[in-house]
Design a protein around this motif. Sequence first.
Motif, PDB file in Angstrom:
ATOM      1  N   THR A  34       0.842  -1.193   0.000  1.00 33.67           N
ATOM      2  CA  THR A  34       0.000   0.000   0.000  1.00 33.67           C
ATOM      3  C   THR A  34       0.886   1.254   0.000  1.00 33.67           C
ATOM      4  O   THR A  34       2.093   1.188   0.271  1.00 33.67           O
ATOM      5  CB  THR A  34      -0.887   0.034   1.258  1.00 33.67           C
ATOM      6  N   LYS A  35       0.260   2.360  -0.245  1.00 34.70           N
ATOM      7  CA  LYS A  35       0.994   3.640  -0.232  1.00 34.70           C
ATOM      8  C   LYS A  35       1.619   3.890   1.150  1.00 34.70           C
ATOM      9  O   LYS A  35       2.783   4.292   1.253  1.00 34.70           O
ATOM     10  CB  LYS A  35       0.035   4.776  -0.589  1.00 34.70           C
ATOM     11  N   LYS A  36       0.853   3.637   2.197  1.00 35.05           N
ATOM     12  CA  LYS A  36       1.336   3.882   3.561  1.00 35.05           C
ATOM     13  C   LYS A  36       2.516   2.953   3.890  1.00 35.05           C
ATOM     14  O   LYS A  36       3.484   3.371   4.527  1.00 35.05           O
ATOM     15  CB  LYS A  36       0.185   3.660   4.544  1.00 35.05           C
ATOM     16  N   HIS A  37       2.423   1.693   3.443  1.00 36.19           N
ATOM     17  CA  HIS A  37       3.507   0.740   3.684  1.00 36.19           C
ATOM     18  C   HIS A  37       4.777   1.212   2.985  1.00 36.19           C
ATOM     19  O   HIS A  37       5.863   1.222   3.569  1.00 36.19           O
ATOM     20  CB  HIS A  37       3.080  -0.647   3.174  1.00 36.19           C
ATOM     21  N   ARG A  38       4.653   1.633   1.745  1.00 35.06           N
ATOM     22  CA  ARG A  38       5.836   2.062   0.984  1.00 35.06           C
ATOM     23  C   ARG A  38       6.423   3.356   1.550  1.00 35.06           C
ATOM     24  O   ARG A  38       7.647   3.533   1.559  1.00 35.06           O
ATOM     25  CB  ARG A  38       5.484   2.215  -0.495  1.00 35.06           C
ATOM     26  N   GLU A  39       5.564   4.242   2.020  1.00 34.34           N
ATOM     27  CA  GLU A  39       6.070   5.484   2.632  1.00 34.34           C
ATOM     28  C   GLU A  39       6.865   5.165   3.905  1.00 34.34           C
ATOM     29  O   GLU A  39       7.891   5.797   4.176  1.00 34.34           O
ATOM     30  CB  GLU A  39       4.900   6.423   2.944  1.00 34.34           C
ATOM     31  N   ALA A  40       6.409   4.173   4.672  1.00 37.30           N
ATOM     32  CA  ALA A  40       7.129   3.782   5.890  1.00 37.30           C
ATOM     33  C   ALA A  40       8.479   3.152   5.539  1.00 37.30           C
ATOM     34  O   ALA A  40       9.482   3.396   6.222  1.00 37.30           O
ATOM     35  CB  ALA A  40       6.284   2.805   6.702  1.00 37.30           C
ATOM     36  N   ILE A  41       8.523   2.371   4.467  1.00 39.87           N
ATOM     37  CA  ILE A  41       9.801   1.792   4.026  1.00 39.87           C
ATOM     38  C   ILE A  41      10.767   2.912   3.634  1.00 39.87           C
ATOM     39  O   ILE A  41      11.953   2.885   3.978  1.00 39.87           O
ATOM     40  CB  ILE A  41       9.586   0.817   2.849  1.00 39.87           C
ATOM     41  N   ARG A  42      10.237   3.898   2.927  1.00 33.49           N
ATOM     42  CA  ARG A  42      11.071   5.025   2.499  1.00 33.49           C
ATOM     43  C   ARG A  42      11.626   5.763   3.716  1.00 33.49           C
ATOM     44  O   ARG A  42      12.775   6.191   3.731  1.00 33.49           O
ATOM     45  CB  ARG A  42      10.237   5.972   1.622  1.00 33.49           C
ATOM     46  N   GLN A  43      10.798   5.890   4.748  1.00 27.39           N
ATOM     47  CA  GLN A  43      11.184   6.659   5.936  1.00 27.39           C
ATOM     48  C   GLN A  43      12.062   5.857   6.898  1.00 27.39           C
ATOM     49  O   GLN A  43      13.047   6.365   7.431  1.00 27.39           O
ATOM     50  CB  GLN A  43       9.922   7.135   6.664  1.00 27.39           C
ATOM     51  N   TYR A  44      11.712   4.590   7.116  1.00 27.00           N
ATOM     52  CA  TYR A  44      12.375   3.806   8.175  1.00 27.00           C
ATOM     53  C   TYR A  44      13.285   2.697   7.644  1.00 27.00           C
ATOM     54  O   TYR A  44      13.997   2.055   8.416  1.00 27.00           O
ATOM     55  CB  TYR A  44      11.323   3.159   9.092  1.00 27.00           C
ATOM     56  N   GLY A  45      13.246   2.449   6.332  1.00 24.66           N
ATOM     57  CA  GLY A  45      13.995   1.316   5.793  1.00 24.66           C
ATOM     58  C   GLY A  45      13.203   0.025   5.953  1.00 24.66           C
ATOM     59  O   GLY A  45      12.003   0.054   6.212  1.00 24.66           O
ATOM     60  N   ILE A  46      13.890  -1.094   5.827  1.00 21.88           N
ATOM     61  CA  ILE A  46      13.188  -2.372   5.882  1.00 21.88           C
ATOM     62  C   ILE A  46      13.462  -3.098   7.204  1.00 21.88           C
ATOM     63  O   ILE A  46      14.398  -2.765   7.929  1.00 21.88           O
ATOM     64  CB  ILE A  46      13.577  -3.279   4.695  1.00 21.88           C
ATOM     65  N   THR A  47      12.619  -4.080   7.481  1.00 21.32           N
ATOM     66  CA  THR A  47      12.723  -4.893   8.695  1.00 21.32           C
ATOM     67  C   THR A  47      13.288  -6.268   8.322  1.00 21.32           C
ATOM     68  O   THR A  47      13.394  -6.600   7.141  1.00 21.32           O
ATOM     69  CB  THR A  47      11.323  -5.102   9.304  1.00 21.32           C
ATOM     70  N   PRO A  48      13.595  -7.092   9.316  1.00 20.72           N
ATOM     71  CA  PRO A  48      14.018  -8.463   9.012  1.00 20.72           C
ATOM     72  C   PRO A  48      12.917  -9.286   8.335  1.00 20.72           C
ATOM     73  O   PRO A  48      13.185 -10.354   7.789  1.00 20.72           O
ATOM     74  CB  PRO A  48      14.347  -9.053  10.395  1.00 20.72           C
ATOM     75  N   TYR A  49      11.675  -8.788   8.374  1.00 20.26           N
ATOM     76  CA  TYR A  49      10.558  -9.532   7.783  1.00 20.26           C
ATOM     77  C   TYR A  49      10.282  -9.146   6.333  1.00 20.26           C
ATOM     78  O   TYR A  49       9.434  -9.761   5.681  1.00 20.26           O
ATOM     79  CB  TYR A  49       9.288  -9.317   8.621  1.00 20.26           C
ATOM     80  N   HIS A  50      10.949  -8.127   5.842  1.00 23.95           N
ATOM     81  CA  HIS A  50      10.738  -7.726   4.447  1.00 23.95           C
ATOM     82  C   HIS A  50      11.447  -8.693   3.491  1.00 23.95           C
ATOM     83  O   HIS A  50      12.487  -9.265   3.824  1.00 23.95           O
ATOM     84  CB  HIS A  50      11.217  -6.290   4.209  1.00 23.95           C
ATOM     85  N   ARG A  51      10.853  -8.835   2.325  1.00 23.84           N
ATOM     86  CA  ARG A  51      11.425  -9.706   1.289  1.00 23.84           C
ATOM     87  C   ARG A  51      12.392  -8.868   0.454  1.00 23.84           C
ATOM     88  O   ARG A  51      11.974  -8.013  -0.338  1.00 23.84           O
ATOM     89  CB  ARG A  51      10.291 -10.264   0.419  1.00 23.84           C
ATOM     90  N   LYS A  52      13.656  -9.106   0.630  1.00 27.20           N
ATOM     91  CA  LYS A  52      14.672  -8.202   0.081  1.00 27.20           C
ATOM     92  C   LYS A  52      14.746  -8.210  -1.443  1.00 27.20           C
ATOM     93  O   LYS A  52      15.285  -7.292  -2.049  1.00 27.20           O
ATOM     94  CB  LYS A  52      16.045  -8.550   0.668  1.00 27.20           C
TER      95      LYS A  52
END
Length: 200
Positions: free
Chosen positions: A168-186
């Motif tokens: 979603t837009k909100k999810h992608r904005e959070a990735i842009r702001q905070y980077g990725i977590t260990p649960y993200h698919r790199k």
Amino acid sequence: MLASHLYEGKVEAGCDEAGRGCLAGSVYAAAVIFPEDYQNAELNDSKQLTDKRRKQLREIIEHDAVAWAVGIVTPEEIDKMNILNASILAMHRALDQLKVRPEAVIVDGNRFKPYQKLPHTTIVKGDGKYLSIAAASILAKTYRDDYMDRLAEEYPQYDWLSNKGYPTKKHREAIRQYGITPYHRKTFNMLGDGQLSFDF
């Protein structure tokens, strides 16, 4: 009314997965075996049902099924083998755990790899055609949603309670702001711009 069986006279397992298109979290799959004459007018593709109704139907499915199981493939595994192979592996893992051995397998979609030399059929939009696939879609979806809700407590900024890891837009904005977590698919395109997340 959805059909009860494709392979008449065989113990048949229906399979479906959830979370294939997500940016974060494991992919889940379920396998369900119903009695051959089973009928339930309430069962349908999980995407057509409310969250509350899915949870209610999960209890009914688990009670009525001859056997059911859920298989999981982690984000790390997804990055190693790609999401298609991971989705099929999750279905194989679900089949592995069934307390009753199937004699045939029906699968939602158009891609599958043979499981233990059993006959199998892929069925596009099978979750709207066969009861066992519809049930598998509900189990996979509800168990995966529960898992993403737990992850959301750990990482609330990604709005996983709402988006369950989808882009979603909100999810992608959070990735842009905070980077990725260990649960993200790199290996997934995190920002929707064609760039992979490890370019951060």
